[in-house]
Design a protein around this motif. Structure first.
Motif, PDB file in Angstrom:
ATOM      1  N   GLU A   1       0.825  -1.211   0.000  1.00 48.00           N
ATOM      2  CA  GLU A   1       0.000   0.000   0.000  1.00 48.00           C
ATOM      3  C   GLU A   1       0.862   1.265   0.000  1.00 48.00           C
ATOM      4  OE1 GLU A   1      -3.122   2.324   2.986  1.00 48.00           O
ATOM      5  OE2 GLU A   1      -2.454   0.292   3.469  1.00 48.00           O
ATOM      6  N   LYS A   2       1.930   1.251   0.797  1.00 43.93           N
ATOM      7  CA  LYS A   2       2.764   2.452   0.982  1.00 43.93           C
ATOM      8  C   LYS A   2       3.954   2.504   0.012  1.00 43.93           C
ATOM      9  CE  LYS A   2       0.357   3.861   4.563  1.00 43.93           C
ATOM     10  NZ  LYS A   2      -0.458   5.100   4.509  1.00 43.93           N
ATOM     11  N   LYS A   3       4.135   1.447  -0.768  1.00 45.44           N
ATOM     12  CA  LYS A   3       5.202   1.367  -1.778  1.00 45.44           C
ATOM     13  C   LYS A   3       6.610   1.441  -1.175  1.00 45.44           C
ATOM     14  CE  LYS A   3       2.329   3.087  -5.580  1.00 45.44           C
ATOM     15  NZ  LYS A   3       1.999   1.714  -5.976  1.00 45.44           N
ATOM     16  N   TYR A   4       6.853   0.545  -0.252  1.00 43.89           N
ATOM     17  CA  TYR A   4       8.211   0.309   0.241  1.00 43.89           C
ATOM     18  C   TYR A   4       8.397  -1.192   0.345  1.00 43.89           C
ATOM     19  CZ  TYR A   4       6.042  -0.347   4.889  1.00 43.89           C
ATOM     20  OH  TYR A   4       5.274  -0.777   5.940  1.00 43.89           O
ATOM     21  N   ALA A   5       9.575  -1.633   0.745  1.00 40.61           N
ATOM     22  CA  ALA A   5       9.835  -3.066   0.897  1.00 40.61           C
ATOM     23  C   ALA A   5      10.367  -3.354   2.297  1.00 40.61           C
ATOM     24  CB  ALA A   5      10.831  -3.549  -0.151  1.00 40.61           C
ATOM     25  N   VAL A   6      10.059  -4.536   2.780  1.00 38.58           N
ATOM     26  CA  VAL A   6      10.543  -4.996   4.083  1.00 38.58           C
ATOM     27  C   VAL A   6      11.765  -5.883   3.858  1.00 38.58           C
ATOM     28  CG1 VAL A   6       9.943  -6.199   6.213  1.00 38.58           C
ATOM     29  CG2 VAL A   6       8.168  -4.955   4.947  1.00 38.58           C
ATOM     30  N   ALA A   7      12.807  -5.648   4.633  1.00 34.83           N
ATOM     31  CA  ALA A   7      14.017  -6.462   4.536  1.00 34.83           C
ATOM     32  C   ALA A   7      13.773  -7.825   5.174  1.00 34.83           C
ATOM     33  CB  ALA A   7      15.187  -5.767   5.216  1.00 34.83           C
ATOM     34  N   ALA A   8      14.181  -8.871   4.464  1.00 34.65           N
ATOM     35  CA  ALA A   8      14.121 -10.243   4.991  1.00 34.65           C
ATOM     36  C   ALA A   8      15.549 -10.760   5.074  1.00 34.65           C
ATOM     37  CB  ALA A   8      13.271 -11.133   4.094  1.00 34.65           C
ATOM     38  N   PHE A   9      16.090 -10.821   6.292  1.00 33.65           N
ATOM     39  CA  PHE A   9      17.469 -11.241   6.490  1.00 33.65           C
ATOM     40  C   PHE A   9      17.529 -12.717   6.868  1.00 33.65           C
ATOM     41  CE2 PHE A   9      17.622  -6.665   7.801  1.00 33.65           C
ATOM     42  CZ  PHE A   9      18.375  -6.222   6.724  1.00 33.65           C
ATOM     43  N   ASN A  10      18.413 -13.451   6.199  1.00 31.50           N
ATOM     44  CA  ASN A  10      18.628 -14.837   6.587  1.00 31.50           C
ATOM     45  C   ASN A  10      19.401 -14.888   7.897  1.00 31.50           C
ATOM     46  OD1 ASN A  10      18.337 -15.211   3.398  1.00 31.50           O
ATOM     47  ND2 ASN A  10      17.894 -17.140   4.416  1.00 31.50           N
ATOM     48  N   VAL A  11      18.859 -15.602   8.847  1.00 33.07           N
ATOM     49  CA  VAL A  11      19.472 -15.723  10.175  1.00 33.07           C
ATOM     50  C   VAL A  11      19.566 -17.200  10.535  1.00 33.07           C
ATOM     51  CG1 VAL A  11      18.681 -13.465  10.988  1.00 33.07           C
ATOM     52  CG2 VAL A  11      17.204 -15.449  11.286  1.00 33.07           C
ATOM     53  N   TYR A  12      20.575 -17.538  11.352  1.00 31.50           N
ATOM     54  CA  TYR A  12      20.762 -18.957  11.686  1.00 31.50           C
ATOM     55  C   TYR A  12      21.485 -19.165  13.003  1.00 31.50           C
ATOM     56  CZ  TYR A  12      23.552 -17.027   7.848  1.00 31.50           C
ATOM     57  OH  TYR A  12      24.166 -16.158   6.984  1.00 31.50           O
ATOM     58  N   ASN A  13      21.752 -18.092  13.766  1.00 30.88           N
ATOM     59  CA  ASN A  13      22.324 -18.228  15.109  1.00 30.88           C
ATOM     60  C   ASN A  13      21.985 -16.983  15.910  1.00 30.88           C
ATOM     61  OD1 ASN A  13      24.048 -16.245  14.158  1.00 30.88           O
ATOM     62  ND2 ASN A  13      25.871 -17.521  14.156  1.00 30.88           N
ATOM     63  N   MET A  14      22.442 -16.927  17.163  1.00 28.07           N
ATOM     64  CA  MET A  14      22.077 -15.825  18.043  1.00 28.07           C
ATOM     65  C   MET A  14      22.555 -14.483  17.510  1.00 28.07           C
ATOM     66  SD  MET A  14      22.818 -15.342  22.115  1.00 28.07           S
ATOM     67  CE  MET A  14      24.581 -15.025  21.912  1.00 28.07           C
ATOM     68  N   GLU A  15      23.786 -14.439  16.985  1.00 26.92           N
ATOM     69  CA  GLU A  15      24.336 -13.163  16.514  1.00 26.92           C
ATOM     70  C   GLU A  15      23.563 -12.614  15.325  1.00 26.92           C
ATOM     71  OE1 GLU A  15      26.980 -14.923  19.218  1.00 26.92           O
ATOM     72  OE2 GLU A  15      26.334 -15.800  17.303  1.00 26.92           O
ATOM     73  N   THR A  16      23.188 -13.473  14.384  1.00 27.78           N
ATOM     74  CA  THR A  16      22.435 -12.987  13.233  1.00 27.78           C
ATOM     75  C   THR A  16      21.040 -12.518  13.655  1.00 27.78           C
ATOM     76  OG1 THR A  16      21.818 -15.288  12.715  1.00 27.78           O
ATOM     77  CG2 THR A  16      23.659 -14.342  11.487  1.00 27.78           C
ATOM     78  N   ILE A  17      20.425 -13.239  14.566  1.00 26.21           N
ATOM     79  CA  ILE A  17      19.101 -12.841  15.064  1.00 26.21           C
ATOM     80  C   ILE A  17      19.185 -11.502  15.782  1.00 26.21           C
ATOM     81  CG2 ILE A  17      17.288 -13.411  16.727  1.00 26.21           C
ATOM     82  CD1 ILE A  17      17.834 -16.379  16.099  1.00 26.21           C
ATOM     83  N   GLN A  18      20.138 -11.367  16.696  1.00 22.80           N
ATOM     84  CA  GLN A  18      20.277 -10.122  17.448  1.00 22.80           C
ATOM     85  C   GLN A  18      20.621  -8.960  16.527  1.00 22.80           C
ATOM     86  OE1 GLN A  18      21.628 -11.721  21.867  1.00 22.80           O
ATOM     87  NE2 GLN A  18      23.198 -11.030  20.453  1.00 22.80           N
ATOM     88  N   ALA A  19      21.459  -9.201  15.544  1.00 25.81           N
ATOM     89  CA  ALA A  19      21.813  -8.140  14.602  1.00 25.81           C
ATOM     90  C   ALA A  19      20.576  -7.627  13.877  1.00 25.81           C
ATOM     91  CB  ALA A  19      22.846  -8.644  13.602  1.00 25.81           C
ATOM     92  N   ALA A  20      19.712  -8.528  13.454  1.00 27.35           N
ATOM     93  CA  ALA A  20      18.500  -8.131  12.737  1.00 27.35           C
ATOM     94  C   ALA A  20      17.575  -7.319  13.634  1.00 27.35           C
ATOM     95  CB  ALA A  20      17.778  -9.361  12.198  1.00 27.35           C
TER      96      ALA A  20
END
Length: 281
Positions: A14-33
């Motif tokens: 509706e607002k014409k933007y995109a949501v980032a989808a980051f691949n995560v697979y451990n605590m550091e990647t999750i926390q970073a996101a």
């Protein structure tokens, strides 16, 4: 707060933007996101690929995401990426994932429709949204994704696929690659425009890493609402770890992983800022 992925993408559409989808697979990647999303004040999608199941205990992984999601007012979605096995999808649904992707791109269109329709019916029973894919992406440098044949999405086939399967959002192949490009990118935005005319549901762009900013902005204006990023974040993490190893003699593991997380956060913030600013251009 953990929300259905489709809720995020409908608003983005509706607002014409995109949501980032980051691949995560451990605590550091999750926390970073999470940290990157909170820093930018934007929603985010955390995506776990089926290929990472052997190295991730799914119950513990999803519990970690849910715990962090409860601590933020920002909408956060948990997505299963590129799943080829029904068992993986059922397992993710049971663990509380808010969307799943069935990747049937290896099949012909008729079989892809049949299998994706079955997955959509299963997921929708529990209120989980579904991503499907028509076409296939090649693999570039520094990627660990499976090699596709590079067949671009046919707009009419995409429209038929969306109608017949009942999916909630569609991954379109327009020339991006998994990983980094080998040479100049050849991304067909006119094809994306044609797909957008045939497919009313939100569109997804896989292969965000290394895709030029101006192409990203134009793709968002042409209907892209979700952009997957994996390799660029992975490279930043490895470079951060290498810098720590080069500058310290026998650094503690906690120092190495902390620097990796900071490096990932920097790239993630940049992506979130780019993807969310397209509507302002």
């Amino acid at each position: 707060m953990l929300v259905n992925t489709l809720e995020l993408l409908r608003k983005a559409q509706e607002k014409k933007y995109a949501v980032a989808a980051f691949n995560v697979y451990n605590m550091e990647t999750i926390q970073a996101a999470f940290h990157a999303a909170e820093s930018e004040g934007r929603p985010v999608i955390l995506a776990l690929g089926e290929r990472y199941f052997p190295m991730v205990e799914l119950d513990g992984f999803s519990a970690m995401v849910k715990a962090l999601a409860e601590k933020t007012k920002l909408p956060v979605a948990l997505h299963l990426d590129h799943a080829e096995q029904k068992e993986s999808i059922v397992q993710a649904i049971r663990c509380g994932f808010t969307s799943v992707m069935f990747d049937g791109s290896r099949f012909d269109l008729k079989e892809n429709i049949a299998q994706t329709k079955e997955i959509a019916a299963i997921a929708h029973l529990t209120g989980v949204s579904v991503e499907g894919e028509v076409g296939s992406m090649k693999t570039g440098d520094f990627s660990d994704e499976a090699e596709g044949d590079g067949s671009l999405t046919d707009p009419q086939s995409a429209g038929l696929f969306a109608r017949e399967t009942g999916i909630d959002f569609l991954a379109a192949a327009i020339g991006t690659v998994h990983g980094l490009y080998k040479g100049e990118p050849h991304i067909d935005l006119s094809l994306l425009h044609a797909i957008h005319q045939c497919v009313p549901i939100p569109l997804v762009l896989h292969g965000g890493s290394g895709t030029p900013d101006d192409v990203i902005r134009k793709a968002i204006r042409l209907g892209i609402t979700k952009i997957n990023v994996n390799t660029e974040v992975s490279i930043a993490a490895v470079q951060g770890m290498q810098k720590t190893l080069d500058s310290h003699q026998w650094p503690h593991l906690s120092v190495i992983t902390s620097e990796a997380q900071k490096s990932m956060e920097s790239v993630m913030k940049k992506c979130i800022r780019l993807f969310s600013s397209a509507s302002e251009d």
